[in-house]
Design a protein around this motif. Structure first.
Motif, PDB file in Angstrom:
ATOM      1  N   GLY A 157      49.840 122.807-102.226  1.00  6.29           N
ATOM      2  CA  GLY A 157      49.741 122.309-103.601  1.00  6.29           C
ATOM      3  C   GLY A 157      48.616 121.301-103.783  1.00  6.29           C
ATOM      4  O   GLY A 157      48.208 121.021-104.909  1.00  6.29           O
ATOM      5  N   HIS A 158      48.113 120.784-102.665  1.00 10.89           N
ATOM      6  CA  HIS A 158      47.102 119.731-102.778  1.00 10.89           C
ATOM      7  C   HIS A 158      45.726 120.180-102.300  1.00 10.89           C
ATOM      8  O   HIS A 158      44.866 119.340-102.037  1.00 10.89           O
ATOM      9  CB  HIS A 158      47.599 118.463-102.071  1.00 10.89           C
ATOM     10  CG  HIS A 158      48.950 118.067-102.592  1.00 10.89           C
ATOM     11  ND1 HIS A 158      49.120 117.475-103.831  1.00 10.89           N
ATOM     12  CD2 HIS A 158      50.193 118.296-102.098  1.00 10.89           C
ATOM     13  CE1 HIS A 158      50.422 117.319-104.055  1.00 10.89           C
ATOM     14  NE2 HIS A 158      51.086 117.811-103.027  1.00 10.89           N
ATOM     15  N   VAL A 159      45.496 121.490-102.212  1.00  6.44           N
ATOM     16  CA  VAL A 159      44.117 121.960-102.056  1.00  6.44           C
ATOM     17  C   VAL A 159      43.418 121.692-103.386  1.00  6.44           C
ATOM     18  O   VAL A 159      44.036 121.736-104.457  1.00  6.44           O
ATOM     19  CB  VAL A 159      44.011 123.468-101.676  1.00  6.44           C
ATOM     20  CG1 VAL A 159      44.667 123.740-100.336  1.00  6.44           C
ATOM     21  CG2 VAL A 159      44.600 124.362-102.751  1.00  6.44           C
ATOM     22  N   LEU A 168      44.993 114.582-112.819  1.00  6.48           N
ATOM     23  CA  LEU A 168      45.663 113.718-111.844  1.00  6.48           C
ATOM     24  C   LEU A 168      46.920 114.415-111.317  1.00  6.48           C
ATOM     25  O   LEU A 168      47.731 114.927-112.089  1.00  6.48           O
ATOM     26  CB  LEU A 168      46.025 112.388-112.506  1.00  6.48           C
ATOM     27  CG  LEU A 168      46.644 111.321-111.588  1.00  6.48           C
ATOM     28  CD1 LEU A 168      45.662 110.893-110.500  1.00  6.48           C
ATOM     29  CD2 LEU A 168      47.076 110.111-112.411  1.00  6.48           C
ATOM     30  N   CYS A 169      47.063 114.394-110.012  1.00  6.50           N
ATOM     31  CA  CYS A 169      48.217 115.029-109.353  1.00  6.50           C
ATOM     32  C   CYS A 169      49.267 113.971-109.032  1.00  6.50           C
ATOM     33  O   CYS A 169      48.952 112.776-108.926  1.00  6.50           O
ATOM     34  CB  CYS A 169      47.726 115.710-108.083  1.00  6.50           C
ATOM     35  SG  CYS A 169      49.011 116.551-107.140  1.00  6.50           S
ATOM     36  N   GLY A 170      50.501 114.397-108.827  1.00  9.41           N
ATOM     37  CA  GLY A 170      51.576 113.488-108.442  1.00  9.41           C
ATOM     38  C   GLY A 170      51.318 112.779-107.114  1.00  9.41           C
ATOM     39  O   GLY A 170      51.901 111.735-106.834  1.00  9.41           O
ATOM     40  N   CYS A 171      50.424 113.337-106.286  1.00 16.78           N
ATOM     41  CA  CYS A 171      50.114 112.729-104.985  1.00 16.78           C
ATOM     42  C   CYS A 171      49.150 111.567-105.125  1.00 16.78           C
ATOM     43  O   CYS A 171      48.890 110.861-104.151  1.00 16.78           O
ATOM     44  CB  CYS A 171      49.536 113.772-104.034  1.00 16.78           C
ATOM     45  SG  CYS A 171      47.839 114.252-104.416  1.00 16.78           S
ATOM     46  N   GLY A 172      48.578 111.376-106.323  1.00 10.95           N
ATOM     47  CA  GLY A 172      47.643 110.283-106.539  1.00 10.95           C
ATOM     48  C   GLY A 172      46.185 110.716-106.527  1.00 10.95           C
ATOM     49  O   GLY A 172      45.308 109.970-106.946  1.00 10.95           O
ATOM     50  N   GLY A 175      42.538 116.802-109.189  1.00 15.35           N
ATOM     51  CA  GLY A 175      42.020 118.155-109.021  1.00 15.35           C
ATOM     52  C   GLY A 175      42.809 119.040-108.079  1.00 15.35           C
ATOM     53  O   GLY A 175      42.347 120.104-107.679  1.00 15.35           O
ATOM     54  N   CYS A 176      44.038 118.632-107.711  1.00 12.79           N
ATOM     55  CA  CYS A 176      44.874 119.462-106.833  1.00 12.79           C
ATOM     56  C   CYS A 176      45.375 120.695-107.593  1.00 12.79           C
ATOM     57  O   CYS A 176      45.604 120.636-108.808  1.00 12.79           O
ATOM     58  CB  CYS A 176      46.102 118.691-106.364  1.00 12.79           C
ATOM     59  SG  CYS A 176      45.756 117.232-105.387  1.00 12.79           S
ATOM     60  N   LEU A 177      45.643 121.772-106.850  1.00 15.77           N
ATOM     61  CA  LEU A 177      46.264 122.963-107.435  1.00 15.77           C
ATOM     62  C   LEU A 177      47.544 122.595-108.175  1.00 15.77           C
ATOM     63  O   LEU A 177      47.807 123.070-109.280  1.00 15.77           O
ATOM     64  CB  LEU A 177      46.542 123.968-106.304  1.00 15.77           C
ATOM     65  CG  LEU A 177      47.314 125.241-106.649  1.00 15.77           C
ATOM     66  CD1 LEU A 177      46.610 126.052-107.715  1.00 15.77           C
ATOM     67  CD2 LEU A 177      47.523 126.091-105.384  1.00 15.77           C
TER      68      LEU A 177
HETATM   69 ZN    ZN Z   1      47.924 116.446-105.051  1.00 15.65          ZN
END
Ligand code: ZN
Length: 293
Positions: A157-159, A168-172, A175-177
């Motif tokens: 999910g974070h590629v 913005l992704c939940g991981c911080g 541009g993550c998938l």
């Molecule tokens: Zn992410």
């Protein structure tokens, strides 16, 4: 031979006795709770395990626990569902049940369940991609679950989909998938663009000709399919297992993934891979956790 497995979610624990040779669930119990403190979750889970173990004394050996979060040995580094960070869950649970405990990421457990007893049975190399609330994957290579040196391989999910920037992704990171795909972030994106409904509603909206829905769908599904096709190129799996709440309800997405793998993965890898839907449903993580114990 029987093994004990646990599928631990944010509010529910499922515990099962599983036959090792077949992956069949011999007995299972479920408990829901509201107290998410470590002590409460340890004692609730241990009570279920001890009850099942007493009823099935043949279930010897360690316990596998599938856990939604990032893990480091017995320590839960981060579990957003439970609000835990850097919590040693494995050690007190092991003490409470009197046997070793192995924590595994929930997607790894689900992938192992499908590999050992479900849709990917019979291959040595499987790639599993689940699109539910988020996007997750697990890789089985040469009959082993790939974990990586920090136990975080397969964080598909974070590629990144672009060189710089992006949503913005939940991981911080950006541009993550997963910032574009999955029930949570795709749902948010739809709302921002004035579309109503959940991520699984985007496919029928796009098919009905809504231009905004079409644009979001083509971006999100196109990039998901391309990222999967690239993984198939790199890994050369015998089986690609697809599952999760969004993919299982969106046949168009699955069709797009099939077409993109056929067209964009290397010829040899595309020819070798069989694309199937997960077959164990909600049980895959429970079965996999028990078989990984
Ligand atoms: Zn992410």
């Amino acid at each position: 031979m029987l093994s004990l497995g646990v599928d631990l979610g944010g509010t529910t624990a499922r515990v099962a006795v599983v036959e090792r040779s077949t992956g069949r669930i011999v007995a299972s119990e479920k408990q829901t709770w509201t107290d998410r403190s470590v002590e409460a979750v340890v004692s609730g889970t241990a009570a279920l395990l001890n009850r099942l173990a007493a009823a099935h004394p043949e279930a010897t050996g360690s316990v596998g626990v599938g856990f939604a979060g990032m893990l480091r040995g017995p320590v839960v580094a981060n579990a957003p569902n439970l609000g835990w960070r850097e919590v040693d869950f494995g050690t007190p649970l092991s003490a409470a049940v009197g046997r070793p405990v192995r924590l595994v990421n929930d997607l790894s457990a689900a992938a192992w369940g499908e590999y050992a007893a479900g849709a990917a049975k019979g291959t040595s190399d499987a790639l599993t991609v689940f699109v539910g609330t988020g996007v997750g994957s697990a890789i089985i290579a040469g009959g082993s679950l790939l974990s990586g040196v920090s136990q975080v391989s397969g964080e598909f999910g974070h590629v990144k989909l672009m060189v710089d920037g992006g949503r913005l992704c939940g991981c911080g990171q950006q541009g993550c998938l997963e910032a574009y795909m999955g029930g949570m972030k795709l749902g948010e994106w739809m709302k921002e663009e004035g579309l109503s409904g959940t991520a699984a509603d985007l496919e029928p909206l796009a098919a009905a000709g809504d231009a905004t829905a079409r644009r979001l769908y083509d971006f999100a599904v196109g990039h998901l399919a391309l990222a999967i096709a690239n993984q198939v190129t790199v890994l050369n799996p015998g089986v690609l297992v697809l599952g999760g709440g969004v993919l299982s309800r969106c046949p168009g997405m699955v069709q797009r993934i099939r077409e993109t793998v056929a067209r964009r993965s290397t010829v040899a890898s595309a020819a070798a891979v069989k694309i199937v839907m997960a077959s164990l449903g909600d049980d895959s993580g429970l079965v996999g956790a028990a078989l990984l114990s």
